[in-house]
Motif scaffolding. Sequence first.
Motif, short mmCIF file in Angstrom:
data_model
loop_
_atom_site.label_atom_id
_atom_site.label_comp_id
_atom_site.label_asym_id
_atom_site.label_seq_id
_atom_site.Cartn_x
_atom_site.Cartn_y
_atom_site.Cartn_z
N SER A 309 0.82 -1.22 0.00
CA SER A 309 0.00 0.00 0.00
C SER A 309 0.85 1.27 0.00
O SER A 309 0.54 2.25 0.69
CB SER A 309 -0.95 0.01 1.21
OG SER A 309 -1.80 -1.12 1.19
N ASN A 310 1.97 1.23 -0.75
CA ASN A 310 2.84 2.40 -0.81
C ASN A 310 3.13 2.87 -2.24
O ASN A 310 4.01 3.69 -2.46
CB ASN A 310 4.15 2.15 -0.07
CG ASN A 310 4.84 0.87 -0.56
OD1 ASN A 310 4.50 0.33 -1.61
ND2 ASN A 310 5.80 0.40 0.22
N GLY A 311 2.40 2.30 -3.21
CA GLY A 311 2.54 2.79 -4.58
C GLY A 311 3.44 1.96 -5.48
O GLY A 311 3.63 2.29 -6.66
N LYS A 312 4.01 0.86 -4.94
CA LYS A 312 4.91 0.04 -5.78
C LYS A 312 4.20 -0.48 -7.02
O LYS A 312 4.71 -0.39 -8.14
CB LYS A 312 5.47 -1.13 -4.98
CG LYS A 312 6.39 -0.77 -3.84
CD LYS A 312 7.18 -1.98 -3.35
CE LYS A 312 6.28 -3.14 -2.93
NZ LYS A 312 5.49 -2.83 -1.72
N SER A 313 3.04 -1.07 -6.82
CA SER A 313 2.31 -1.66 -7.95
C SER A 313 1.89 -0.58 -8.95
O SER A 313 1.97 -0.78 -10.17
CB SER A 313 1.08 -2.42 -7.45
OG SER A 313 1.45 -3.51 -6.63
N THR A 314 1.44 0.55 -8.44
CA THR A 314 1.05 1.65 -9.34
C THR A 314 2.22 2.08 -10.20
O THR A 314 2.09 2.27 -11.42
CB THR A 314 0.53 2.85 -8.52
OG1 THR A 314 -0.61 2.45 -7.77
CG2 THR A 314 0.17 4.01 -9.43
N LEU A 315 3.37 2.23 -9.57
CA LEU A 315 4.58 2.67 -10.29
C LEU A 315 4.99 1.66 -11.35
O LEU A 315 5.16 2.00 -12.52
CB LEU A 315 5.72 2.88 -9.28
CG LEU A 315 7.09 3.22 -9.88
CD1 LEU A 315 7.06 4.61 -10.50
CD2 LEU A 315 8.18 3.15 -8.80
N MET A 316 5.14 0.40 -10.95
CA MET A 316 5.67 -0.61 -11.85
C MET A 316 4.68 -0.97 -12.95
O MET A 316 5.07 -1.19 -14.11
CB MET A 316 6.08 -1.86 -11.07
CG MET A 316 7.14 -1.59 -10.00
SD MET A 316 8.59 -0.70 -10.61
CE MET A 316 9.31 -1.96 -11.66
N ASN A 317 3.39 -1.05 -12.59
CA ASN A 317 2.39 -1.37 -13.62
C ASN A 317 2.30 -0.27 -14.67
O ASN A 317 2.14 -0.55 -15.86
CB ASN A 317 1.03 -1.60 -12.97
CG ASN A 317 0.96 -2.89 -12.19
OD1 ASN A 317 1.76 -3.79 -12.40
ND2 ASN A 317 -0.01 -2.98 -11.28
#
Length: 360
Positions: A309-317
């Motif tokens: 819940s810190n933005g990793k998936s948003t960034l990488m996706n």
Amino acid sequence: MLVKSELSVAPNATHQDEMDAFAKREIVRTSDEPDVGEFAVVMGCELDFGVGDDDGVEDDTINSINAQTIPDAEFNPPELSGLPYTATALQKMIFGTEEYDPGEFGNAQRFGVLYDGDYRYAADRKVWYAYNGKHWEKDYKDSVGHAMRYAILAMKEEIALATVRTTGTDDNSPQRAHLKGLRTHYRTSCAAAKIDAALRVAKTMPGIRISGQAFDSTDSAYLFNTPSGTIDLKTGSLRAHKKDDFITLSATVDADRSTKPALWLKTLDGIFCGDQALINYVQKVFGAAMLGTRKASQEFYLFMGIEGSNGKSTLMNTIGRAFGGYAKHSAAQTWMKKFHEDSGTASPDLAELVNARLVL
């Protein structure tokens, strides 16, 4: 003579515009002596030869050629964008100086002229590649078979021109002998076995046969392909796509510097809590990932921790989708040391990462 309507095509016309302009013309044969220099080829036309023999071609003269546009669904090879060939290439095939050899070899020659390098066969990989106007694709849908069929069907235009050239000649003239042979060759060439044979010959021809290593080679390491053009990473400039780059990959977003990506910059600011130095570093890492060089000093491994819940998936996706074909996914286990495993064993997971510039 042959009377034709004027052809008007804008300098920046697409292939579709060019072919549509050809298809909308009407050519009418008058009673005067034919002027072969004025004969214009019309793609997608229905030939009206009056009462002819069983192959639809009468021995005397052409009465008229009434243009009809072929529906895109039938005209285009499946799964490939753009037209299978241009009007210019069709003219070159019909009016060119090349003398085609008989049989399947001649049909392979016609194919080569008509498609002008848009199909290449990688013998070492045993696969056809097709150029879609922006990048090369492996031809898993066998559009090359449709393309050879179109090349053979285009011989009807050769028959039309040969018919015009027989006007005023006697039955034993070379022109009529050529026309008769061309008709016979066209009929036999339409058989599925003959189409396959022509494709086998085409695989061996210069300008078509190529090494698979030519695609996505180190020559294109500093090129990054996008839908709107190819970026030269050495200069940052955007140029038109080139088939001779032999690139099979493309990003999914256009290269647009006219506006700032406000939402994306805001997202980075939120993920990294306003740490501009860290944001700059991450941007440089992903910028370096655009390079296709194979130097260990230019490889980066980014570990982002286990907290969620810190933005990793948003960034990488987001980055992965923007990179398109240049990005590939891999399981974490691929990079882990496994006990009791031969280090020399080939890994299918790693084989899938060939030519990847970003692995997620």
